[in-house]
Design a protein around this motif. Structure first.
Motif: not given
Length: 319
Positions: A74-78, A112-125, A270-277
């Protein structure tokens, strides 16, 4: 309702963040197959056939306790996978074996292009390059600090003279030991007098210091945003987690839109962002970690981050 199609969770054994998501998936009675690429061998078996079945890739991945058909995931949590080093082999054999695992197991999984990737490692890279991130952030309308990436000492000194307060940041975190002791790279103040010919060895990232009053870590899961203000009084709050105070904040609409646009640009869910206020309420972009840590933020704020991941992995698509 029980979801029979499994979720793959690919990570190292000691991963508290993944544990939190798996707990939520278990609560929903969603099957989970967890493994680490470093377990290849008795702890992990994979088989794939291509070209002889109607589906693109047919086969299975199997651990001592679980198994999953490759066409039924169904999905892959990388998360935080480790690749085997084969340290018991000689150097040449170890390099050969490690390459076969990365391109064999990795190639099967990446196909595997059927499952949802969170996130696909090539997209992470693709998203893990700070200069490119900065350019994308600016294109999306976010404010970025003046930044120089160079291996030219004269350029570096000129930039440091132009901007009164400048910090040095690593372009990429890597494991590092000094005299056998693990060390890490923080954002550090730097002055023109510190610049010498050693700068020529590699590109360095220099950035004008943001006049911040607080940091903000933003976790995006699908289209859900979780923003946490971090007050520490430190240039780099990661130096001392005990000094940090956390509070949940709402982001301005244009900032939220830009962060989602950044994930869309890199085809991430998905992703984690660092911001400064700063004192005027302006948000400054610092960086994106495509696979950042967030477990301690849930523990300190009560935000239902692990539940959001479980929802995403169960649904198999971003809302």
């Amino acid at each position: 309702m029980t979801e029979k199609r499994p979720v793959l969770v690919i990570t190292e054994a000691d991963d508290i963040t993944a544990d939190m998501v798996i707990t939520e998936l278990n609560r929903r009675k969603v099957p989970v197959v967890r493994f680490d690429p470093a377990d290849i061998g008795a702890g992990l078996t994979v088989s794939a056939r291509l070209g002889t079945h109607p589906v693109r890739v047919a086969g299975q991945v199997r651990t001592p306790s679980r198994s999953a058909r490759l066409d039924d995931i169904r999905s892959v949590y990388w998360r935080r996978p480790r690749w085997p080093g084969f340290t018991h082999l000689g150097d040449d054999d170890a390099r050969f074996a490690a390459a076969q695992v990365r391109h064999g197991l990795g190639g099967i999984l990446y196909s595997l292009d059927g499952p949802l990737w969170v996130n696909h490692p090539l997209r992470n890279a693709a998203a893990d390059y700070k200069p490119a991130q900065l350019a994308v952030a600016q294109q999306l309308g976010l404010v970025i600090p003046p930044t120089l990436v160079t291996n030219d000492p004269d350029e570096a000194r000129s930039f440091l003279v132009e901007h009164e307060h400048v910090v040095f940041k690593t372009l990429r975190w890597t494991p590092y030991r000094r005299d056998g002791v693990p060390v890490t790279g923080w954002a550090e103040p730097v002055t023109p007098a510190e610049i010498d010919q050693s700068v020529r060895v590699t590109p360095h990232l220099f950035q004008a210091r943001v006049p911040k009053v607080a940091d903000v870590r933003v976790l995006v899961v699908g289209r859900r945003l979780f923003a946490v203000r971090i007050d520490s009084g430190l240039l780099d709050w990661r130096r001392d987690y005990s000094a940090a105070r956390y509070s949940v904040v709402d982001l301005p609409g244009q900032v939220s839109k830009a962060l989602l646009g950044c994930l869309d640009h890199y085809e991430l869910v998905s992703g984690s962002f660092d911001l400064a206020l700063d004192e005027y309420g302006a948000y400054w972009w610092l960086e994106l970690n495509p696979n950042g840590q967030w477990g301690w933020l849930e523990e300190n704020t009560g935000l239902e981050m692990s539940a959001a991941f479980a929802d995403l992995l169960t649904e198999g698509h971003a809302a």
